[in-house]
Each structure stands twice: as structure tokens, then as C-alpha cells.
Write a protein that holds these residues in place. Structure first.
Motif, PDB file in Angstrom:
ATOM      1  N   THR A 173       0.799  -1.227   0.000  1.00 40.61           N
ATOM      2  CA  THR A 173       0.000   0.000   0.000  1.00 40.61           C
ATOM      3  C   THR A 173       0.834   1.281   0.000  1.00 40.61           C
ATOM      4  N   LEU A 174       2.159   1.155  -0.135  1.00 41.79           N
ATOM      5  CA  LEU A 174       3.001   2.346  -0.179  1.00 41.79           C
ATOM      6  C   LEU A 174       2.616   3.249  -1.346  1.00 41.79           C
ATOM      7  N   ASP A 175       2.853   4.558  -1.192  1.00 43.42           N
ATOM      8  CA  ASP A 175       2.550   5.516  -2.256  1.00 43.42           C
ATOM      9  C   ASP A 175       3.390   5.280  -3.506  1.00 43.42           C
ATOM     10  N   THR A 176       4.508   4.582  -3.357  1.00 45.52           N
ATOM     11  CA  THR A 176       5.359   4.268  -4.501  1.00 45.52           C
ATOM     12  C   THR A 176       4.981   2.956  -5.177  1.00 45.52           C
ATOM     13  N   VAL A 177       3.940   2.286  -4.650  1.00 49.31           N
ATOM     14  CA  VAL A 177       3.567   0.968  -5.185  1.00 49.31           C
ATOM     15  C   VAL A 177       2.126   0.962  -5.686  1.00 49.31           C
ATOM     16  N   LEU A 178       1.159   0.999  -4.781  1.00 49.06           N
ATOM     17  CA  LEU A 178      -0.246   0.837  -5.152  1.00 49.06           C
ATOM     18  C   LEU A 178      -0.727   1.857  -6.187  1.00 49.06           C
ATOM     19  N   PRO A 179      -0.422   3.162  -6.048  1.00 53.08           N
ATOM     20  CA  PRO A 179      -0.895   4.113  -7.064  1.00 53.08           C
ATOM     21  C   PRO A 179      -0.318   3.853  -8.449  1.00 53.08           C
ATOM     22  N   VAL A 180       0.895   3.297  -8.515  1.00 50.90           N
ATOM     23  CA  VAL A 180       1.494   2.975  -9.817  1.00 50.90           C
ATOM     24  C   VAL A 180       0.702   1.856 -10.485  1.00 50.90           C
ATOM     25  N   ALA A 181       0.352   0.837  -9.705  1.00 50.22           N
ATOM     26  CA  ALA A 181      -0.427  -0.267 -10.259  1.00 50.22           C
ATOM     27  C   ALA A 181      -1.777   0.226 -10.780  1.00 50.22           C
ATOM     28  N   ARG A 182      -2.430   1.072 -10.001  1.00 48.96           N
ATOM     29  CA  ARG A 182      -3.723   1.606 -10.431  1.00 48.96           C
ATOM     30  C   ARG A 182      -3.594   2.434 -11.697  1.00 48.96           C
ATOM     31  N   GLN A 183      -2.518   3.205 -11.795  1.00 48.45           N
ATOM     32  CA  GLN A 183      -2.322   4.049 -12.965  1.00 48.45           C
ATOM     33  C   GLN A 183      -2.066   3.202 -14.219  1.00 48.45           C
ATOM     34  N   LEU A 184      -1.201   2.212 -14.109  1.00 51.17           N
ATOM     35  CA  LEU A 184      -0.876   1.385 -15.268  1.00 51.17           C
ATOM     36  C   LEU A 184      -2.083   0.594 -15.753  1.00 51.17           C
ATOM     37  N   LEU A 185      -2.925   0.147 -14.827  1.00 58.23           N
ATOM     38  CA  LEU A 185      -4.071  -0.673 -15.203  1.00 58.23           C
ATOM     39  C   LEU A 185      -5.353   0.134 -15.372  1.00 58.23           C
ATOM     40  N   GLY A 186      -5.315   1.404 -14.994  1.00 57.09           N
ATOM     41  CA  GLY A 186      -6.447   2.288 -15.235  1.00 57.09           C
ATOM     42  C   GLY A 186      -7.701   1.914 -14.477  1.00 57.09           C
ATOM     43  N   SER A 187      -7.548   1.347 -13.284  1.00 55.84           N
ATOM     44  CA  SER A 187      -8.716   0.900 -12.523  1.00 55.84           C
ATOM     45  C   SER A 187      -8.285   0.595 -11.095  1.00 55.84           C
ATOM     46  N   ASP A 188      -9.246   0.231 -10.261  1.00 56.79           N
ATOM     47  CA  ASP A 188      -8.908  -0.365  -8.981  1.00 56.79           C
ATOM     48  C   ASP A 188      -8.267  -1.716  -9.244  1.00 56.79           C
ATOM     49  N   VAL A 189      -7.488  -2.171  -8.287  1.00 56.32           N
ATOM     50  CA  VAL A 189      -6.722  -3.399  -8.474  1.00 56.32           C
ATOM     51  C   VAL A 189      -6.838  -4.283  -7.240  1.00 56.32           C
ATOM     52  N   TYR A 190      -6.407  -5.521  -7.389  1.00 56.71           N
ATOM     53  CA  TYR A 190      -6.273  -6.427  -6.245  1.00 56.71           C
ATOM     54  C   TYR A 190      -5.030  -7.285  -6.473  1.00 56.71           C
ATOM     55  N   ILE A 191      -4.585  -7.955  -5.427  1.00 54.96           N
ATOM     56  CA  ILE A 191      -3.410  -8.814  -5.528  1.00 54.96           C
ATOM     57  C   ILE A 191      -3.831 -10.167  -6.097  1.00 54.96           C
ATOM     58  N   HIS A 192      -3.398 -10.423  -7.309  1.00 54.13           N
ATOM     59  CA  HIS A 192      -3.640 -11.724  -7.935  1.00 54.13           C
ATOM     60  C   HIS A 192      -2.738 -12.788  -7.315  1.00 54.13           C
ATOM     61  N   GLN A 193      -1.475 -12.388  -7.098  1.00 46.34           N
ATOM     62  CA  GLN A 193      -0.498 -13.302  -6.500  1.00 46.34           C
ATOM     63  C   GLN A 193       0.595 -12.471  -5.832  1.00 46.34           C
ATOM     64  N   ALA A 194       1.122 -12.963  -4.738  1.00 51.69           N
ATOM     65  CA  ALA A 194       2.259 -12.314  -4.073  1.00 51.69           C
ATOM     66  C   ALA A 194       3.201 -13.396  -3.573  1.00 51.69           C
ATOM     67  N   ARG A 195       4.480 -13.092  -3.658  1.00 46.78           N
ATOM     68  CA  ARG A 195       5.451 -14.045  -3.140  1.00 46.78           C
ATOM     69  C   ARG A 195       6.770 -13.340  -2.856  1.00 46.78           C
ATOM     70  N   VAL A 196       7.591 -13.987  -2.071  1.00 41.57           N
ATOM     71  CA  VAL A 196       8.972 -13.580  -1.874  1.00 41.57           C
ATOM     72  C   VAL A 196       9.839 -14.613  -2.572  1.00 41.57           C
ATOM     73  N   ASN A 197      10.728 -14.157  -3.434  1.00 42.16           N
ATOM     74  CA  ASN A 197      11.675 -15.049  -4.102  1.00 42.16           C
ATOM     75  C   ASN A 197      13.033 -14.931  -3.429  1.00 42.16           C
ATOM     76  N   MET A 198      13.621 -16.054  -3.142  1.00 38.77           N
ATOM     77  CA  MET A 198      14.952 -16.068  -2.525  1.00 38.77           C
ATOM     78  C   MET A 198      15.909 -16.840  -3.432  1.00 38.77           C
ATOM     79  N   MET A 199      17.007 -16.208  -3.771  1.00 37.46           N
ATOM     80  CA  MET A 199      18.025 -16.857  -4.588  1.00 37.46           C
ATOM     81  C   MET A 199      19.350 -16.770  -3.835  1.00 37.46           C
ATOM     82  N   PRO A 200      19.584 -17.700  -2.909  1.00 40.74           N
ATOM     83  CA  PRO A 200      20.796 -17.625  -2.103  1.00 40.74           C
ATOM     84  C   PRO A 200      22.054 -17.826  -2.933  1.00 40.74           C
ATOM     85  N   GLY A 201      23.167 -17.342  -2.406  1.00 36.67           N
ATOM     86  CA  GLY A 201      24.433 -17.518  -3.085  1.00 36.67           C
ATOM     87  C   GLY A 201      24.761 -18.990  -3.286  1.00 36.67           C
TER      88      GLY A 201
END
Length: 304
Positions: free
Chosen positions: A112-140
Motif C-alpha cells: 500500500t506504499l505511495d510508490t507501489v499501489l498508485p502505480v499499479a492503479r495508474q498502469l491498469l487504469g482501474s482499482d486493483v487487487y493482488i492476484h499473487q504475491a510471493r517472496v523469491n529467494m536466490m541464495p548464493g
């Protein structure tokens, strides 16, 4: 702002076919909003529209990064071996954690940060929801890569996403070097849908999250695409966000360096692009991979 609508009963992007088929031109916009609808200016919107991706430095600051790294350590330490949302490498290290915003309030706040959610709404031109979320880890030394693919191909075939009206935001929690498995993108490839060969096996997600073999283009197709579009490698310091279209061709190599690479990966879908029955699978994937009740992952409605 586009108001283009499509009949969701018609499969406009057939894939998982018996034999190779010709590429299909994209049938919807890449950018649905205008500069007046959010933080991105005309130049940034044009870059995203042309290349299919946009890099935004300092999406999360240093104060956030230290907290988020601590959260990743907690997720790793507290991971339940029986939880299907925890995906491990063949050697046992964690590869991905799905629905991290369910485990961590801090990660939920990032969405919900101002640098995240408003960008998604702007690019998609509508309200949005999280289709999928994950953390990716690529250890050394041990982190394996992700083969070339279009996310939309899987979301369309196995989740029933009708149109290319979704966007991903990958927020780097560690520095992305050219040599530690950073993402590669074929700029402009989002304008073409490449049908893939092979029927979807039952419960395909059980193996594809570790190594995807169905829903990836063949080598001849990838060779043609790379010759047409070229390949960009996305690098940058921790805190950088990579926004990329649902249909852009992308992948990453394995990390054989000592330098780990991790990121928060958020997929925003338009509320006007609700999932229907899968187009090329017997049953939908689990909800932690594809939210079918958008109200569970939605946000306050945009003011009109």
C-alpha cells in the motif's frame, strides 16, 4: 483511460496446443491510465508501453529494507515444511514463499506504499487487487533460475485470466548484479503472445513452481523472439522496483556467486479482469497462486 472490454467466454490467446502455432498480436493496451491518474509521467508511461517494463529506483528506502530483510529471515526460520505455500529448491533451501503478506504485516504494508499501489492503479487504469504475491529467494551458490516465459501464458491457461490487464512489481531487497541471477527481459515482447505446445498436466503447479516445463516457448520461438527484441538485463541497488507487463518474455539464470538475490514479487490485476474458468487446465490452481475472490486482496476504492 481505456474502457476497452472483451468477451471472457472467447479464448483470444489459445495455448498449450498439440503443435506449434503462429504468434498472436496483443489485443489490448499495455498502459490503461494517463499521467493525470498517478505518479508516473508521460515519459515513464511511454517507456512502459514501448518496452513492457519500467525501472523505478528507491521504491522502498533504507529504513524499510532493513526491516524487510529481517522479515525474510523470520520467514525462513519459521517456515512450516508442510505448508504448500513454501516452495523449496531440490536441495532443501527455500525458493519462494507465497502469500507473504499473510505471514507478515510489514510486507502487507509495502503493497500500500505511495510508490507501489498508485502505480499499479495508474498502469491498469482501474482499482486493483493482488492476484499473487510471493517472496523469491536466490541464495548464493545454490539459487536456481527461472526459464524464459510469459506470466500471462500461465495465468490465462491455468488461472483463467481473460486479458492482459495485469502488471507485476518486483522489489529488490538485495542488489541485483549482472552476475547473481538478475532478471532478463525481452523489451517489446509483450506485444506478442507466443502459444506454447503441450497439454497442462493435472496439478501442474506442484512441479512447475520448481522447474517450469509446460507453458514455456520452444527454443526456435525463443531464438526468433530474442533476435527480434533483444535482451535487457535489469540490475540496480536494493529498493529498486521493476514493473513489468504480464505478457513480457523474461527469465533469470542461476546464482553461482556468493551474493544472494531476493525480492518481493507482487502481481496486481484489474478488478475489471476477474478470473474465469481456466482456459487450458482441468481445474484452477490454489488460491495462494491465483486469488479468485478479489475482495480478499482488494484495497479502498479509488475516488471518482
Amino acid at each position: 483511460m481505456s474502457t476497452q472490454q472483451f468477451d471472457t467466454r472467447i479464448d483470444r490467446y489459445p495455448t498449450r496446443l498439440e503443435q506449434r502455432s503462429e504468434p498472436i498480436p496483443r489485443q489490448e493496451p499495455t498502459v490503461w491510465g494517463a499521467a493525470s491518474n498517478g505518479p508516473l509521467d508521460d515519459s515513464e508511461l511511454e517507456t512502459h508501453s514501448t518496452n513492457g517494463y519500467l525501472v523505478r529506483p528507491e521504491t522502498v528506502g533504507g529504513d524499510w529494507l532493513s526491516v524487510l530483510r529481517d522479515e525474510l529471515s523470520c520467514l525462513d526460520a519459521d517456515a512450516d515444511p508442510s505448508d504448500p505455500r513454501i516452495i523449496r529448491e531440490p536441495g532443501g533451501t527455500i525458493r519462494s514463499v507465497f502469500e507473504p503478506h499473510r505471514f507478515s504485516e510489514v510486507i502487507g504494508e509495502v503493497i500500500t506504499l505511495d510508490t507501489v499501489l498508485p502505480v499499479a492503479r495508474q498502469l491498469l487504469g482501474s482499482d486493483v487487487y493482488i492476484h499473487q504475491a510471493r517472496v523469491n529467494m536466490m541464495p548464493g551458490f545454490t539459487g536456481t533460475g527461472f526459464y524464459w516465459h510469459s506470466d500471462f501464458e500461465t495465468w490465462h491457461a491455468e488461472d483463467g485470466m481473460p486479458a492482459m490487464r495485469a502488471v507485476s512489481c518486483s522489489i529488490a531487497l538485495t542488489e541485483n548484479f549482472p552476475y547473481n541471477g538478475s532478471l532478463m527481459v525481452m523489451p517489446g515482447s509483450h506485444r506478442t503472445f507466443y502459444p506454447c505446445i503441450g497439454a497442462t498436466p493435472q496439478n501442474n503447479h506442484a512441479s512447475s513452481l520448481i522447474k517450469q516445463e509446460i507453458g514455456v516457448p520452444d527454443q526456435a520461438t525463443l531464438t526468433e523472439a530474442a533476435a527480434r527484441y533483444g535482451i535487457d538485463q535489469v540490475t540496480g541497488p536494493a529498493g529498486t522496483a521493476l514493473w513489468f507487463d504480464s505478457n513480457v518474455m523474461h527469465g533469470s539464470g542461476s546464482n553461482i556467486t556468493p551474493f544472494p538475490r531476493s525480492n518481493i514479487f507482487l502481481v496486481f490485476n484489474s478488478v475489471d479482469n476477474q478470473l474465469v474458468a481456466p482456459y487450458r487446465a482441468q481445474a484452477p490452481r490454489p488460491s495462494y497462486l491465483a486469488t479468485r475472490n478479489s475482495e480478499l486482496n482488494s484495497f479502498p476504492t479509488l475516488a471518482t
